[in-house]
Scaffold this motif. Sequence first.
Motif, short mmCIF file in Angstrom:
data_model
loop_
_atom_site.label_atom_id
_atom_site.label_comp_id
_atom_site.label_asym_id
_atom_site.label_seq_id
_atom_site.Cartn_x
_atom_site.Cartn_y
_atom_site.Cartn_z
N MET A 1 0.84 -1.17 0.00
CA MET A 1 0.00 0.00 0.00
C MET A 1 0.89 1.24 0.00
SD MET A 1 -2.85 1.07 2.88
CE MET A 1 -3.18 -0.65 3.13
N VAL A 2 0.63 2.17 -0.90
CA VAL A 2 1.40 3.42 -0.98
C VAL A 2 0.79 4.42 0.00
CG1 VAL A 2 2.05 5.34 -2.48
CG2 VAL A 2 2.01 3.02 -3.39
N ARG A 3 1.66 5.05 0.79
CA ARG A 3 1.24 6.08 1.74
C ARG A 3 2.06 7.34 1.51
NH1 ARG A 3 -1.68 3.96 6.05
NH2 ARG A 3 -1.64 1.70 6.22
N TYR A 4 1.48 8.49 1.87
CA TYR A 4 2.23 9.73 1.77
C TYR A 4 2.18 10.50 3.08
CZ TYR A 4 -2.18 12.32 1.04
OH TYR A 4 -3.43 12.86 1.18
N HIS A 5 3.27 11.21 3.35
CA HIS A 5 3.38 12.02 4.57
C HIS A 5 2.68 13.35 4.38
CE1 HIS A 5 5.16 13.79 8.16
NE2 HIS A 5 5.57 14.81 7.42
N ASN A 6 2.93 13.99 3.23
CA ASN A 6 2.32 15.27 2.91
C ASN A 6 2.48 15.54 1.42
OD1 ASN A 6 5.11 15.77 2.86
ND2 ASN A 6 4.91 17.81 3.73
N PHE A 7 1.95 16.66 0.99
CA PHE A 7 2.10 17.08 -0.39
C PHE A 7 2.24 18.60 -0.40
CE2 PHE A 7 -2.43 17.06 0.42
CZ PHE A 7 -2.85 18.27 -0.09
N ASP A 8 2.76 19.12 -1.51
CA ASP A 8 2.92 20.57 -1.63
C ASP A 8 3.03 20.91 -3.11
OD1 ASP A 8 3.17 23.21 -0.85
OD2 ASP A 8 5.07 22.93 0.20
N ILE A 9 2.77 22.14 -3.42
CA ILE A 9 3.04 22.63 -4.77
C ILE A 9 4.44 23.22 -4.75
CG2 ILE A 9 2.38 24.29 -6.55
CD1 ILE A 9 -0.53 23.87 -5.69
N VAL A 10 5.30 22.71 -5.62
CA VAL A 10 6.72 23.08 -5.63
C VAL A 10 7.14 23.52 -7.03
CG1 VAL A 10 7.27 21.57 -3.68
CG2 VAL A 10 7.42 20.68 -6.00
N PHE A 11 8.26 24.23 -7.09
CA PHE A 11 8.70 24.81 -8.35
C PHE A 11 10.11 24.40 -8.77
CE2 PHE A 11 5.65 27.53 -6.24
CZ PHE A 11 4.69 27.67 -7.23
N ALA A 12 10.87 23.77 -7.89
CA ALA A 12 12.27 23.48 -8.18
C ALA A 12 12.57 22.05 -8.57
CB ALA A 12 13.13 23.86 -6.97
N LEU A 20 2.73 19.35 -8.24
CA LEU A 20 2.10 18.83 -7.04
C LEU A 20 2.93 17.61 -6.63
CD1 LEU A 20 -0.20 18.79 -4.94
CD2 LEU A 20 -1.52 17.40 -6.57
N ALA A 21 3.69 17.76 -5.55
CA ALA A 21 4.64 16.73 -5.13
C ALA A 21 4.14 16.01 -3.88
CB ALA A 21 6.01 17.35 -4.85
N PHE A 22 4.08 14.69 -3.97
CA PHE A 22 3.68 13.84 -2.85
C PHE A 22 4.94 13.24 -2.24
CE2 PHE A 22 -0.07 13.90 -5.50
CZ PHE A 22 -1.11 13.98 -4.58
N LEU A 55 -7.49 14.84 -4.64
CA LEU A 55 -6.53 15.94 -4.53
C LEU A 55 -6.33 16.64 -5.87
CD1 LEU A 55 -4.10 14.27 -2.03
CD2 LEU A 55 -5.51 16.30 -1.62
N LEU A 56 -6.32 15.88 -6.94
CA LEU A 56 -6.19 16.50 -8.26
C LEU A 56 -7.42 17.34 -8.62
CD1 LEU A 56 -4.40 13.73 -10.32
CD2 LEU A 56 -3.51 15.98 -9.68
N ALA A 57 -8.57 16.95 -8.12
CA ALA A 57 -9.77 17.76 -8.34
C ALA A 57 -9.62 19.13 -7.69
CB ALA A 57 -11.01 17.05 -7.79
N CYS A 58 -8.87 19.20 -6.60
CA CYS A 58 -8.61 20.47 -5.91
C CYS A 58 -7.47 21.27 -6.54
CB CYS A 58 -8.26 20.21 -4.45
SG CYS A 58 -9.59 19.50 -3.48
N TYR A 59 -6.41 20.58 -6.95
CA TYR A 59 -5.18 21.26 -7.37
C TYR A 59 -4.82 21.10 -8.84
CZ TYR A 59 -4.39 21.62 -2.37
OH TYR A 59 -4.53 21.91 -1.03
N MET A 69 7.50 11.68 -4.85
CA MET A 69 8.83 11.82 -4.26
C MET A 69 9.08 10.61 -3.38
SD MET A 69 9.27 14.71 -5.72
CE MET A 69 10.72 15.50 -5.06
N GLY A 70 9.68 9.58 -3.97
CA GLY A 70 9.88 8.32 -3.28
C GLY A 70 8.92 7.27 -3.82
N GLY A 71 8.80 6.21 -3.04
CA GLY A 71 7.97 5.09 -3.49
C GLY A 71 8.82 3.92 -3.93
N ASP A 72 10.08 3.92 -3.52
CA ASP A 72 10.99 2.85 -3.92
C ASP A 72 10.58 1.48 -3.40
OD1 ASP A 72 12.69 4.41 -5.48
OD2 ASP A 72 13.87 5.04 -3.75
#
Length: 156
Positions: A1-12, A20-22, A55-59, A69-72
Motif C-alpha cells: 500500500m502506498v502512503r504519503y506524509h504530505n504534499f505541496d506545490i513546488v517549483f524546483a 504537485l509533489a507527494f 486531490l487532483l480535483a482540488c489542485y 517523491m519516493g515510493g521505492d
Amino acid sequence: MVRYHNFDIVFAEIPGETTLAFNITGCPNRCPGCHSPHLQTDEGCVLDDAELLALLACYGRSVTCVAFMGGDAEPHKIARLAKTVRKTYPVLHTAWYSGREELPEGFESAAFDYVKLGGWVEALGPLTAPATNQRLYRVGQDGTMEDITELFRRKP
C-alpha cells in the motif's frame, strides 16, 4: 500500500513545471545523511486512485506536473498511480523521484515524463551540484531517457 506524509506545490524539482509533489513514506533506501528520515516509516495517508483523484480535483488546474517523491518500496504501484494521472488528466506531466541507481526490472518508465535516479550522497550534493550522482531524465513516449540534469545548473 502506498502512503504519503504530505504534499505541496513546488517549483524546483522539475524544471519549468509547477508540480504537485507527494512525499511518499516507507523508503527502504536508508541513505546515510538522509534529509527526510521521517519518510522511512510506513505511515501516513493512503495514496490510492480515489485519494489521488480527490486531490487532483482540488489542485489539478494549478499545476502542470504530479511528482511522486519516493515510493521505492512499491515502484510498480507508483507507476500505476502515474497512469491514473495520465488517464484522468492527460495534460498533466508525471514524475518519479527515486533513490535507486537504476530502474527496477519490468518498470514502465513510459508512465512518466520525468524520472530522477540516484540515492542521496551528501559529499556529492543535490541535483544542482556539479558532482552529484543523481540524474533527472526526461522520458520519451517510447520509454527512452534523456539526461536533463544540467537544467538544474545556474548559468553565469
